[in-house]
Design a protein around this motif. Structure first.
Motif, PDB file in Angstrom:
ATOM      1  N   GLN A 154      29.417 -45.236 -18.003  1.00 52.09           N
ATOM      2  CA  GLN A 154      30.464 -45.890 -17.215  1.00 52.09           C
ATOM      3  C   GLN A 154      31.866 -45.540 -17.714  1.00 52.09           C
ATOM      4  O   GLN A 154      32.804 -45.438 -16.939  1.00 52.09           O
ATOM      5  N   ALA A 155      31.989 -45.325 -19.018  1.00 47.71           N
ATOM      6  CA  ALA A 155      33.314 -45.031 -19.582  1.00 47.71           C
ATOM      7  C   ALA A 155      33.709 -43.561 -19.420  1.00 47.71           C
ATOM      8  O   ALA A 155      34.857 -43.196 -19.658  1.00 47.71           O
ATOM      9  N   ASN A 156      32.747 -42.715 -19.035  1.00 42.93           N
ATOM     10  CA  ASN A 156      33.031 -41.276 -19.030  1.00 42.93           C
ATOM     11  C   ASN A 156      32.679 -40.572 -17.717  1.00 42.93           C
ATOM     12  O   ASN A 156      32.452 -39.355 -17.699  1.00 42.93           O
ATOM     13  N   SER A 157      32.630 -41.340 -16.630  1.00 42.15           N
ATOM     14  CA  SER A 157      32.325 -40.768 -15.315  1.00 42.15           C
ATOM     15  C   SER A 157      31.063 -39.907 -15.318  1.00 42.15           C
ATOM     16  O   SER A 157      31.049 -38.778 -14.815  1.00 42.15           O
ATOM     17  N   ILE A 158      30.024 -40.455 -15.905  1.00 45.73           N
ATOM     18  CA  ILE A 158      28.718 -39.789 -15.881  1.00 45.73           C
ATOM     19  C   ILE A 158      27.824 -40.638 -14.971  1.00 45.73           C
ATOM     20  O   ILE A 158      27.731 -41.854 -15.157  1.00 45.73           O
ATOM     21  N   GLU A 159      27.195 -39.976 -13.984  1.00 45.57           N
ATOM     22  CA  GLU A 159      26.373 -40.728 -13.024  1.00 45.57           C
ATOM     23  C   GLU A 159      24.905 -40.645 -13.434  1.00 45.57           C
ATOM     24  O   GLU A 159      24.403 -39.558 -13.706  1.00 45.57           O
ATOM     25  N   ILE A 160      24.244 -41.793 -13.453  1.00 51.11           N
ATOM     26  CA  ILE A 160      22.831 -41.804 -13.845  1.00 51.11           C
ATOM     27  C   ILE A 160      22.008 -42.552 -12.803  1.00 51.11           C
ATOM     28  O   ILE A 160      22.345 -43.669 -12.407  1.00 51.11           O
ATOM     29  N   SER A 161      20.911 -41.919 -12.361  1.00 45.05           N
ATOM     30  CA  SER A 161      19.917 -42.597 -11.527  1.00 45.05           C
ATOM     31  C   SER A 161      18.659 -42.704 -12.382  1.00 45.05           C
ATOM     32  O   SER A 161      18.077 -41.678 -12.753  1.00 45.05           O
ATOM     33  N   PHE A 162      18.278 -43.920 -12.715  1.00 51.39           N
ATOM     34  CA  PHE A 162      17.136 -44.129 -13.612  1.00 51.39           C
ATOM     35  C   PHE A 162      16.044 -44.867 -12.851  1.00 51.39           C
ATOM     36  O   PHE A 162      16.224 -46.010 -12.434  1.00 51.39           O
ATOM     37  N   GLY A 165       8.844 -47.447 -11.983  1.00 53.55           N
ATOM     38  CA  GLY A 165       8.096 -48.209 -10.974  1.00 53.55           C
ATOM     39  C   GLY A 165       8.721 -47.992  -9.613  1.00 53.55           C
ATOM     40  O   GLY A 165       9.045 -46.854  -9.248  1.00 53.55           O
ATOM     41  N   ASP A 166       8.953 -49.096  -8.885  1.00 51.79           N
ATOM     42  CA  ASP A 166       9.575 -48.967  -7.560  1.00 51.79           C
ATOM     43  C   ASP A 166      11.061 -49.334  -7.609  1.00 51.79           C
ATOM     44  O   ASP A 166      11.647 -49.700  -6.591  1.00 51.79           O
ATOM     45  N   ALA A 167      11.650 -49.281  -8.810  1.00 50.97           N
ATOM     46  CA  ALA A 167      13.060 -49.678  -8.947  1.00 50.97           C
ATOM     47  C   ALA A 167      13.932 -48.494  -9.365  1.00 50.97           C
ATOM     48  O   ALA A 167      13.478 -47.567 -10.041  1.00 50.97           O
ATOM     49  N   LEU A 168      15.182 -48.574  -8.942  1.00 51.73           N
ATOM     50  CA  LEU A 168      16.173 -47.559  -9.292  1.00 51.73           C
ATOM     51  C   LEU A 168      17.411 -48.258  -9.845  1.00 51.73           C
ATOM     52  O   LEU A 168      17.952 -49.165  -9.227  1.00 51.73           O
ATOM     53  N   CYS A 169      17.844 -47.804 -11.018  1.00 50.99           N
ATOM     54  CA  CYS A 169      19.100 -48.292 -11.582  1.00 50.99           C
ATOM     55  C   CYS A 169      20.127 -47.177 -11.415  1.00 50.99           C
ATOM     56  O   CYS A 169      19.899 -46.046 -11.857  1.00 50.99           O
ATOM     57  N   PHE A 170      21.239 -47.502 -10.760  1.00 49.57           N
ATOM     58  CA  PHE A 170      22.275 -46.507 -10.513  1.00 49.57           C
ATOM     59  C   PHE A 170      23.529 -46.889 -11.285  1.00 49.57           C
ATOM     60  O   PHE A 170      24.022 -48.023 -11.174  1.00 49.57           O
ATOM     61  N   ILE A 171      24.033 -45.946 -12.071  1.00 48.02           N
ATOM     62  CA  ILE A 171      25.219 -46.201 -12.900  1.00 48.02           C
ATOM     63  C   ILE A 171      26.271 -45.144 -12.606  1.00 48.02           C
ATOM     64  O   ILE A 171      25.975 -43.948 -12.624  1.00 48.02           O
ATOM     65  N   ASN A 172      27.488 -45.587 -12.337  1.00 48.25           N
ATOM     66  CA  ASN A 172      28.587 -44.646 -12.135  1.00 48.25           C
ATOM     67  C   ASN A 172      29.920 -45.394 -12.202  1.00 48.25           C
ATOM     68  O   ASN A 172      30.141 -46.324 -11.429  1.00 48.25           O
ATOM     69  N   ASN A 173      30.785 -44.989 -13.117  1.00 49.28           N
ATOM     70  CA  ASN A 173      32.069 -45.678 -13.318  1.00 49.28           C
ATOM     71  C   ASN A 173      31.873 -47.194 -13.364  1.00 49.28           C
ATOM     72  O   ASN A 173      31.182 -47.678 -14.241  1.00 49.28           O
ATOM     73  N   ASN A 174      32.447 -47.920 -12.391  1.00 53.63           N
ATOM     74  CA  ASN A 174      32.314 -49.375 -12.437  1.00 53.63           C
ATOM     75  C   ASN A 174      31.037 -49.881 -11.779  1.00 53.63           C
ATOM     76  O   ASN A 174      30.767 -51.075 -11.767  1.00 53.63           O
ATOM     77  N   GLU A 175      30.280 -48.963 -11.206  1.00 54.55           N
ATOM     78  CA  GLU A 175      29.090 -49.392 -10.464  1.00 54.55           C
ATOM     79  C   GLU A 175      27.866 -49.496 -11.366  1.00 54.55           C
ATOM     80  O   GLU A 175      27.594 -48.616 -12.180  1.00 54.55           O
ATOM     81  N   GLY A 187       6.075 -43.927 -14.898  1.00 49.56           N
ATOM     82  CA  GLY A 187       6.772 -43.950 -16.185  1.00 49.56           C
ATOM     83  C   GLY A 187       8.256 -44.113 -15.958  1.00 49.56           C
ATOM     84  O   GLY A 187       8.701 -45.142 -15.433  1.00 49.56           O
ATOM     85  N   THR A 188       9.029 -43.097 -16.353  1.00 55.42           N
ATOM     86  CA  THR A 188      10.469 -43.125 -16.085  1.00 55.42           C
ATOM     87  C   THR A 188      10.944 -41.751 -15.609  1.00 55.42           C
ATOM     88  O   THR A 188      10.346 -40.719 -15.945  1.00 55.42           O
ATOM     89  N   LEU A 189      12.030 -41.776 -14.856  1.00 55.26           N
ATOM     90  CA  LEU A 189      12.670 -40.553 -14.364  1.00 55.26           C
ATOM     91  C   LEU A 189      14.176 -40.789 -14.405  1.00 55.26           C
ATOM     92  O   LEU A 189      14.662 -41.777 -13.851  1.00 55.26           O
ATOM     93  N   ALA A 190      14.892 -39.918 -15.097  1.00 59.69           N
ATOM     94  CA  ALA A 190      16.362 -40.062 -15.175  1.00 59.69           C
ATOM     95  C   ALA A 190      17.018 -38.799 -14.662  1.00 59.69           C
ATOM     96  O   ALA A 190      16.672 -37.681 -15.096  1.00 59.69           O
TER      97      ALA A 190
END
Lengths: 194, 88
Positions: A154-162, A165-175, A187-190
């Motif tokens: 979030q502090a470095n403008s790096i976007e992550i889709s993690f 299961g059936d869930a997705l965590c999306f991280i980007n800047n303030n989101e 398992g997991t997928l990033a």
């Protein structure tokens, strides 16, 4: 050059498929890391290449730390408990500024449920993993890794889709959002965009 | 005593590596520490530090030698972010 670009694009898509179905035809030796030692060695090579690609060394170090935390988490939480194939798949596409990591482990819900049995969905498990200091490896005191990943991204403008299961965590800047997705990853997928 | 973390590697990333470094430091470096001697941790030339490695090395160091450990300043953001998160 063009051949390399196509190969890298195919690898990213193959690793996504492998995370979903575990089919061995999608896990090529060039990116499959069956053990932590192999992952560490590739991570070291990744940093060298990244430093050549980016002008900002600190950004290369931060990305390597994120990849290191996510990849090592796979080994920390799944040794002896892999769903089928041990290890992680890890590759990156320098032309499209993309990094991908996946494992065929037990998933975040299973590990969080061990210490917080009331957690009953993949979404809640991801929320806990990315926001609280709580680890599935009780009674050890740990569980900072994914908080660090979120904070740095979030502090470095790096976007992550993690995915887990059936869930997705999306991280980007303030989101920072967690939602249901049609992609089922045991398992997991990033997927990291930088 | 100054502990130069670069002597344990420039990529300080995994938990097993951090745990191994702590055991080696206890056996060969911290065993030479005088009573009440202060410990300075030097991050110079470390390229990547993660909270996982730090938690296995720095957390027990701080717990074993309370009020005797200080961290020398670093401009490396992985160092500062990792210290920030393990100190919470």
């Amino acid at each position: 050059m063009i051949e390399r670009q196509i190969n890298k694009k195919n690898n990213i898509s193959d690793i996504e498929q492998w995370a979903i179905n575990g089919d061995k035809k999608y896990s090529k030796d060039e990116y499959y890391c069956p053990t932590r030692d192999i992952f560490q060695a590739r991570l070291s090579g990744f940093l060298e290449e990244l430093r050549k690609k980016l002008t900002d060394d600190n950004r290369a170090f931060l990305l390597t730390a994120i990849v290191g935390e996510i990849g090592n988490n796979s080994f920390d939480h799944n040794l002896g408990k892999w769903l089928d194939v041990p290890g992680v798949c890890f590759d990156w596409d320098p032309d499209n500024y993309l990094i991908i990591l996946a494992d065929r482990g037990q998933g975040v819900l299973t590990t969080i449920k061990k210490v917080r049995p009331t957690t009953n969905t993949n979404q809640k498990a991801l929320q806990t993993a990315f926001t609280e200091t709580l680890s599935g490896r009780s009674p050890e005191r740990r569980g900072n890794g994914l908080k660090f990943v979120r904070q740095v991204a979030q502090a470095n403008s790096i976007e992550i889709s993690f995915h887990s299961g059936d869930a997705l965590c999306f991280i980007n800047n303030n989101e920072f959002t967690i939602k249901l997705t049609t992609k089922k990853v045991p398992g997991t997928l990033a997927i990291i965009k930088f | 005593m100054k502990i130069e973390l670069k002597k344990f590697g420039q990529l300080l990333i995994s938990r097993p590596a951090g745990k191994e470094a702590w055991l080696v430091a206890k056996a060969y470096t911290l065993s030479e520490l005088d009573d009440l001697e202060k410990i300075e941790v030097d991050f110079n030339d470390v390229l990547v530090l993660t909270p996982s490695w730090a938690d296995e090395f720095l957390t027990p160091l701080l717990a074993t030698y309370p009020k005797r450990v200080s961290f020398l300043p670093s401009t490396n953001q992985t160092v500062n972010n990792s210290l920030d998160i393990i100190n919470r």
